[in-house]
Design an enzyme around this catalytic site. Structure first.
Site, mmCIF file in Angstrom:
data_model
loop_
_atom_site.group_PDB
_atom_site.id
_atom_site.type_symbol
_atom_site.label_atom_id
_atom_site.label_comp_id
_atom_site.label_asym_id
_atom_site.label_seq_id
_atom_site.Cartn_x
_atom_site.Cartn_y
_atom_site.Cartn_z
ATOM 1 N N LYS A 209 -10.870 1.043 -0.067
ATOM 2 C CA LYS A 209 -10.007 1.841 -1.311
ATOM 3 C C LYS A 209 -10.011 0.835 -2.573
ATOM 4 O O LYS A 209 -10.462 1.318 -3.689
ATOM 5 C CB LYS A 209 -8.727 2.328 -1.006
ATOM 6 C CG LYS A 209 -8.064 3.183 -2.091
ATOM 7 C CD LYS A 209 -6.972 3.897 -1.343
ATOM 8 C CE LYS A 209 -6.383 4.905 -2.511
ATOM 9 N NZ LYS A 209 -5.385 5.701 -2.020
ATOM 10 N N GLU A 215 -10.841 -9.111 4.432
ATOM 11 C CA GLU A 215 -11.876 -9.169 5.572
ATOM 12 C C GLU A 215 -13.069 -8.033 5.369
ATOM 13 O O GLU A 215 -14.335 -8.719 5.656
ATOM 14 C CB GLU A 215 -11.009 -8.247 6.846
ATOM 15 C CG GLU A 215 -9.803 -9.024 7.258
ATOM 16 C CD GLU A 215 -8.457 -8.572 6.634
ATOM 17 O OE1 GLU A 215 -7.573 -8.903 7.137
ATOM 18 O OE2 GLU A 215 -8.465 -8.079 5.740
ATOM 19 N N GLY A 268 -5.199 5.812 2.743
ATOM 20 C CA GLY A 268 -6.372 5.210 3.415
ATOM 21 C C GLY A 268 -6.273 5.899 4.844
ATOM 22 O O GLY A 268 -7.640 6.023 5.514
ATOM 23 N N ARG A 269 -5.396 5.789 5.608
ATOM 24 C CA ARG A 269 -5.277 6.438 6.848
ATOM 25 C C ARG A 269 -5.455 7.782 7.060
ATOM 26 O O ARG A 269 -5.378 8.172 8.097
ATOM 27 C CB ARG A 269 -4.061 5.774 7.754
ATOM 28 C CG ARG A 269 -2.718 6.154 7.112
ATOM 29 C CD ARG A 269 -1.570 5.486 7.813
ATOM 30 N NE ARG A 269 -0.269 5.460 7.036
ATOM 31 C CZ ARG A 269 -0.183 4.810 5.898
ATOM 32 N NH1 ARG A 269 -0.810 3.885 5.349
ATOM 33 N NH2 ARG A 269 1.008 5.003 5.205
ATOM 34 N N GLU A 354 2.019 2.627 10.931
ATOM 35 C CA GLU A 354 1.858 2.182 9.310
ATOM 36 C C GLU A 354 2.519 3.070 8.587
ATOM 37 O O GLU A 354 3.073 2.965 7.677
ATOM 38 C CB GLU A 354 0.247 2.018 8.994
ATOM 39 C CG GLU A 354 0.246 1.469 7.859
ATOM 40 C CD GLU A 354 -1.232 0.959 7.461
ATOM 41 O OE1 GLU A 354 -1.723 -0.383 8.069
ATOM 42 O OE2 GLU A 354 -2.006 1.648 6.695
ATOM 43 N N HIS A 385 -4.457 2.988 36.327
ATOM 44 C CA HIS A 385 -4.440 1.457 37.045
ATOM 45 C C HIS A 385 -3.989 0.550 36.379
ATOM 46 O O HIS A 385 -4.588 -0.764 36.585
ATOM 47 C CB HIS A 385 -6.153 1.373 37.739
ATOM 48 C CG HIS A 385 -6.474 2.507 38.466
ATOM 49 N ND1 HIS A 385 -6.236 2.600 39.738
ATOM 50 C CD2 HIS A 385 -7.128 3.725 38.154
ATOM 51 C CE1 HIS A 385 -6.668 3.745 40.399
ATOM 52 N NE2 HIS A 385 -7.154 4.438 39.464
ATOM 53 N N LYS A 511 -1.001 -10.655 4.065
ATOM 54 C CA LYS A 511 -1.979 -10.596 3.296
ATOM 55 C C LYS A 511 -1.956 -11.765 2.129
ATOM 56 O O LYS A 511 -2.899 -12.833 2.031
ATOM 57 C CB LYS A 511 -2.511 -9.489 2.591
ATOM 58 C CG LYS A 511 -3.189 -8.597 3.354
ATOM 59 C CD LYS A 511 -3.712 -7.366 2.622
ATOM 60 C CE LYS A 511 -4.303 -6.055 3.288
ATOM 61 N NZ LYS A 511 -4.539 -4.966 2.556
#
Length: 540
Positions: A209, A215, A268-269, A354, A385, A511
């Site tokens: 964005k 990263e 963003g999400r 978030e 399991h 960050k």
């Protein structure tokens, strides 16, 4: 409790819910079906092709009524209207939140802060369609003129998890296009994504964005270098680099030949409905992507128009609030019984934690109640399991959501998978008493002393709540509806908790501190604590 339809104050509604939850804490879910013959009908519904059953939740009918009264007291209906009207519901950043506009049918009017955005959405969608179609039919080629056969999607967080869920959920068994994702800054992630790809036929899509995410830029730079080193000298590698961002000037400066933009009213999400999912539109085809949008829009219509009592996102939000705030349950498990939905729990972790993992209200005051629980999960039946032992016999109660798909593959329905999902939800509710365990072992021929010894270990407390969502199959429509269901659920929870679900300041501190650590690692000066300095020295 019909009087609860009248609006209580927020404090009165909270007190009522907490009081009823305390009163009914030990009430047995299984007995509620006997006392309330209409419980299943009142607590289950169909919305946008999904059947949602909340009848195995902990609340009594009075608890549900109190939860609905809380929703009204917190003005959920008015907040819902504000969201779709494009008002600044993202209060800290002064932004509208209009991801529903991205999936609305052409011609539906939407405004952001009073300005029409409908035409902008249509233009953007047509450009996305044209590019995706051009790549798929070969009219848009790579730098050497060869047709594109693979897409590498570079992004992280909301720029990765949503598109990844869509691709994994809908990809063909033998896809015509390879779509690979790079998110982690660990070079191993990038190397795995690039393994076996032909650089001449690989399109790189960089999704960020702000186009400043550390990263993403590190991975994008490395992949750009890979193209430069592998393509013939003089090739216009920029033809194979596409940017998706709200900062097109930075994408163009990086070397993106083509840039698709989205506006600041797309969080963003909540952005997978935008050009953020360009990789999916290419890999799946436009018709599939459009059907995904239509499924999400169907859930939008349901959420926007259904009364609170029959509103799937609202009821799911209220069940979580009853568990978290009424009963102090601070974790929730999600178990999708469909292999193609294996990444869905990770997607929900970001969407919900978030969004609502906040400690202050929208006005900046400290919150005096719990907010978002910790969310974890695994695809069924694998999770059975692993952590289901804790769900069944651990001392803390963890509500669980089962997502059950009737037909998960081309060969027909898989009844073993259904049976496991339904048995787990039933076992969580019904349990298995010590006496029943003892009788069972005696009937199997165990000596009495051994049955007495083992009975406590084979006791299941039961009375553990769950919600079950059923769909016929994972199609573009049902997946779109499922994702939108959880988006709106998250929004409703934020309204009731009085938090801003659309900012994420909590990810920023780490960050900025990473930059300080990198400064010291590179020989520069920065103020770090003794532990961090020692760890850095070990790693160097």
């Amino acid at each position: 409790m019909d009087d609860l339809r009248s609006i209580l104050s927020r404090d009165e509604a909270w007190a009522l819910l907490e009081g009823l939850a305390a009163r009914d804490k030990e009430a047995l879910i299984v007995e509620q079906f006997e006392r309330d013959p209409d419980r299943l009908d009142a607590m289950s519904l169909t919305a946008a092709g999904l059947f949602v059953d909340l009848s195995k939740q902990s609340w009594t009918r009075e608890g549900l009524d109190a939860s609905l009264a809380l929703a009204r007291a917190c003005r959920v209906e008015e907040s819902r209207q504000s969201l779709f009207a494009g008002e600044p519901v993202n209060t800290t950043e002064g932004r509208a939140v209009l991801h529903p506009a991205l999936r609305a049918a052409r011609g539906k009017p939407f405004k952001a802060l009073g300005q029409s955005i409908s035409e902008e959405v249509c233009v953007q969608r047509e450009a996305l369609k044209a590019f995706a179609t051009g790549v798929r039919n070969g009219s848009i080629t790579g730098a050497t003129g060869k047709a594109i056969t693979a897409v590498v999607h570079i992004g992280i967080g909301g720029s990765d998890l949503g598109p990844r869920v869509v691709w994994e959920g809908l990809r063909p068994r033998l896809p015509e296009f390879q779509v690979r994702f790079v998110a982690n800054i660990d070079p191993a992630d990038r190397q795995e994504a690039l393994a076996g790809l032909d650089p001449e036929t690989t399109l790189v899509i960089i999704v960020s964005k702000t186009f400043t995410t550390l990263e993403t830029l590190a991975n994008a730079t490395a992949v750009r270098d890979w193209l430069r080193s592998e393509l013939p000298a003089g090739a216009e590698i920029e033809k194979q680099i596409v940017g998706v961002t709200a900062a097109p000037e930075l994408a163009e400066a990086f070397g993106c030949h083509r840039t698709f933009t989205f506006s600041d009213w797309v969080g963003g999400r909540f952005s997978l409905w935008s050009p953020v999912s360009l990789s999916c539109a290419i890999g799946l085809g436009w018709d599939v992507f459009e059907a995904l949008l239509q499924g999400a829009e169907a859930m939008d219509v349901h959420f926007r128009s259904a009364a609170l009592e029959r509103n799937a996102p609202v009821l799911m939000a209220l069940a979580q609030i009853y568990n978290v705030n009424g009963l102090g349950r601070t974790a929730r498990s999600v178990a999708p019984y469909a292999y193609v939905l294996r990444r869905f729990p990770a997607y929900l972790q970001q969407l919900e934690m978030e969004s609502n993992g906040k400690q202050v209200t929208r006005d900046g005051h400290p919150i005096d109640h719990l907010t978002c629980p910790v969310i974890f999960g695994e695809v069924g039946s694998n999770g059975q399991h692993a952590f289901f032992q804790q769900l069944h016999q651990g001392p803390q109660i963890v509500p669980t959501e089962f997502i059950v798909v009737r037909q998960t593959h081309d060969d027909g329905p898989e009844q073993k998978l259904w049976a496991n999902a339904l048995a787990q939800s039933r076992a969580l509710m019904v349990g298995h008493s010590t006496a029943a365990a003892y009788v069972e072992m005696i009937s199997q021929g165990l000596p009495e002393n051994e049955a007495v010894r083992l009975a406590p270990h084979k006791t299941f407390p039961g009375n553990r709540p769950s919600t079950t969502i059923v769909m016929d199959s994972v199609t573009p429509h049902t997946l779109g509806a499922l994702i939108a269901l959880y988006e709106h659920k998250t929004f409703v929870e934020g309204v009731i908790w009085d938090v801003n679900s659309f900012d994420q300041w909590g990810v920023e501190l780490g960050k900025s501190m990473a930059r300080s650590v990198l400064t010291v690692a590179g020989g520069g000066e920065a103020s770090l604590d003794p532990s961090t300095l020692a760890l850095l020295d070990k790693l160097k």
